[in-house]
Design a protein around this motif. Structure first.
Motif, mmCIF file in Angstrom:
data_model
loop_
_atom_site.group_PDB
_atom_site.id
_atom_site.type_symbol
_atom_site.label_atom_id
_atom_site.label_comp_id
_atom_site.label_asym_id
_atom_site.label_seq_id
_atom_site.Cartn_x
_atom_site.Cartn_y
_atom_site.Cartn_z
ATOM 1 N N UNK A 80 44.746 35.871 31.807
ATOM 2 C CA UNK A 80 43.613 35.392 31.024
ATOM 3 C C UNK A 80 42.879 34.297 31.789
ATOM 4 N N UNK A 81 41.560 34.430 31.867
ATOM 5 C CA UNK A 81 40.763 33.429 32.557
ATOM 6 C C UNK A 81 40.355 32.336 31.573
ATOM 7 N N UNK A 82 40.728 31.096 31.885
ATOM 8 C CA UNK A 82 40.343 29.983 31.040
ATOM 9 C C UNK A 82 38.913 29.572 31.343
ATOM 10 N N UNK A 83 38.208 29.149 30.339
ATOM 11 C CA UNK A 83 36.852 28.659 30.534
ATOM 12 C C UNK A 83 36.904 27.268 31.152
ATOM 13 N N UNK A 84 35.800 26.796 31.752
ATOM 14 C CA UNK A 84 35.783 25.424 32.281
ATOM 15 C C UNK A 84 36.138 24.393 31.211
ATOM 16 N N UNK A 85 35.685 24.617 29.988
ATOM 17 C CA UNK A 85 35.995 23.676 28.908
ATOM 18 C C UNK A 85 37.496 23.635 28.641
ATOM 19 N N UNK A 138 40.062 20.489 29.164
ATOM 20 C CA UNK A 138 40.957 20.065 28.083
ATOM 21 C C UNK A 138 42.403 20.016 28.563
ATOM 22 N N UNK A 139 42.761 20.975 29.425
ATOM 23 C CA UNK A 139 44.122 21.000 29.977
ATOM 24 C C UNK A 139 44.385 19.740 30.801
ATOM 25 N N UNK A 140 43.405 19.344 31.607
ATOM 26 C CA UNK A 140 43.567 18.147 32.427
ATOM 27 C C UNK A 140 43.664 16.885 31.598
ATOM 28 N N UNK A 141 42.827 16.791 30.584
ATOM 29 C CA UNK A 141 42.866 15.593 29.732
ATOM 30 C C UNK A 141 44.155 15.534 28.930
ATOM 31 N N UNK A 142 44.637 16.697 28.498
ATOM 32 C CA UNK A 142 45.884 16.733 27.743
ATOM 33 C C UNK A 142 47.059 16.258 28.591
ATOM 34 N N UNK A 143 46.986 16.506 29.892
ATOM 35 C CA UNK A 143 48.073 16.086 30.780
ATOM 36 C C UNK A 143 48.217 14.572 30.803
ATOM 37 N N UNK A 148 43.865 23.915 40.209
ATOM 38 C CA UNK A 148 42.838 23.947 39.161
ATOM 39 C C UNK A 148 42.008 22.679 39.296
ATOM 40 N N UNK A 149 40.950 22.774 40.097
ATOM 41 C CA UNK A 149 40.146 21.598 40.410
ATOM 42 C C UNK A 149 39.497 20.982 39.176
ATOM 43 N N UNK A 150 39.175 21.811 38.202
ATOM 44 C CA UNK A 150 38.547 21.292 36.984
ATOM 45 C C UNK A 150 39.550 20.477 36.186
#
Length: 464
Positions: free
Chosen positions: A2-7, A11-16, A413-415
């Motif tokens: 599944x391809x995640x959207x930039x949003x 959100x994944x980065x902020x959640x970390x 995942x640069x984003x």
């Protein structure tokens, strides 16, 4: 997949951050059960050429900075207990400042990038950032720079890494892949901050790097023997193959085996490069000591000749052992560690040597070992850290930080990483704090090596 959207990736980065705060990266305290650093070096020595191990220790003894260059396993062991964001990328594994430099792209453009991948594996991107940042703190101490200058250099490098990661997060995939650092862009930056004398020295370093090729190596490393070019003997640093053969060995059989090795290595190259290499013939082989951390691993140089005896090509074959990261992040997907190095290098570098390939061979002792091969010299150069002014070290840190961010952005995942880093300098300050604390640890470890040599536990050979 599944391809995640930039949003979703942001959100994944902020959640970390909720799991691992950015400020938590600033902490360093050795664990109660921290392995003895000297024991880790002794462990590495068991698979290395015995007579070269004292040379490695001798080079590491010179200063805390040279010790750090050879201490990739020690730091990997330490980093394993530090906070992780949970985001991964293909990492260098040994991203200290001396493993960045200039080299020629296949299009003959002078570029700046990471240039050592012996330890590369997928892993926590923070580990590369921490090793690079700490190297600037340690190098600054070696040069006698003030704490303020050292912290400024570390902060500049991490800030640039964060800024570039945000740029890559906003870029298209192909734009990230094509991104590179041309030397001309570095000169443009130097115009605004360097003196005329400093710019002239930088230009001279680049000009010197352009002379570092197979022709220069040919003039320096060979002489004529019975009218044929052969590699000069300079033990223990350079030892021709015939001087290493066991008594009674057949030199002709050995050299035939070396020709077969090079022929089989060709199969790991692209077809056009394979065709080019086939225009060269094998002339001579020698063992050559390289670097600091690599000393004792088996490294060879092969002299190849093209249209005539004045058309040389020098290849370097370096032994590839298991990455020092493996015990902490898992084994490589590649069963051949030479292939692991090559795959990681091609993924992280903007452009790689046209003769970069790998092979598994049986050594003179009958044991199988993995190697990766490339040109010995191809416009290779590095910054002169020993004479670099304090003010320019921050600029060099920025350039290294930019190169590291580009390398990580290719595979990670640069984003998400950019979102984790955020727009404030929270992470930058944390890494600067870590670098100061870890530089103290590195000095203690360097002293432990000195004590081990003084007590007779280890033998060190200096001046080589």
């Amino acid at each position: 997949m599944t391809r995640l959207s930039p949003q979703e990736r942001r959100a994944r980065g902020k959640a970390a951050r909720s799991e691992t705060s950015r400020s938590s990266h600033g902490k360093w305290r050795p664990a109660a059960d921290r392995p003895d650093p000297v024991a880790l070096l002794e462990e590495q020595a068991t698979s290395r050429v015995p007579e070269l191990v004292p040379v490695r220790y001798g080079r590491m003894l010179v200063s805390p900075f040279t010790f750090y260059r050879g201490a990739a396993l020690i730091m990997a062991s330490d980093l394993a207990s530090t906070p992780r964001s949970g985001l991964k990328a293909q990492i260098c594994g040994d991203a200290h400042l001396s493993n960045f430099g200039m080299f020629a792209s296949p299009e003959r453009q002078m570029m700046f990038d990471i240039n050592d991948f012996d330890e590369t594996l997928p892993g926590p991107w923070e580990w590369d950032v921490k090793r690079l940042a700490a190297s600037f703190e340690i190098a600054g101490r070696d040069r006698g720079f003030t704490p303020a200058y050292r912290r400024a250099a570390v902060m500049a490098g991490v800030s640039e890494y964060r800024s570039r990661m945000h740029q890559f997060a906003a870029a298209n995939n192909l734009d990230v892949w094509y991104a590179h650092i041309a030397i001309e862009r570095i000169f443009e930056e130097l115009k605004t901050i360097a003196t005329k004398k400093q710019r002239a020295k930088a230009e001279a370093n680049v000009a010197k790097a352009r002379t570092r090729d197979s022709m220069q190596a040919f003039a320096k490393l060979t002489h004529l023997v019975d009218g044929q070019p052969r590699i000069i003997s300079d033990p223990p640093l350079i030892v021709p193959i015939e001087e290493l053969l066991p008594p009674g060995s057949d030199r002709d059989d050995t050299e035939e085996g070396l020709r077969a090795l090079i022929k089989s290595y060709r199969r790991t190259l692209e077809t056009d490069r394979r065709a080019l290499l086939e225009t060269y013939t094998y002339a001579h082989f020698a063992r050559k000591v390289v670097g600091v951390g690599s000393v004792g691993t088996r490294a060879w140089i092969a002299l190849m000749l093209g249209r005539d005896d004045q058309d040389p090509l020098f290849l370097q074959a370096k032994e590839a052992e298991a990455s020092v990261l493996e015990r902490f992040v898992g084994k490589s997907r590649y069963t051949n560690h030479g292939q692991r190095v090559v795959a990681g290098q091609r993924l992280m570098q903007a452009a790689s040597d046209i003769f970069l390939g790998w092979q598994r061979v049986t050594g003179l002792d009958g044991k199988q070992r993995d190697f990766y091969l490339r040109q010995l010299r191809d416009w290779k150069g590095s910054a002169d850290i020993d004479t670099m002014p304090a003010g320019l070290m921050a600029t060099y840190a920025r350039i290294c930080g930019a190169a590291l961010a580009r390398a990580h952005a290719r595979s990670g995942d640069r984003i998400a990483i950019a979102a984790y880093l955020g727009n404030s300098d929270t992470f930058d300050r944390a890494i600067a704090d870590f670098s100061t604390a870890y530089a103290d640890q590195n000095e203690r470890d360097h002293q432990a090596l000195a004590d081990a040599v003084a007590s007779g536990r280890l033998e060190a050979q200096t001046g080589l």
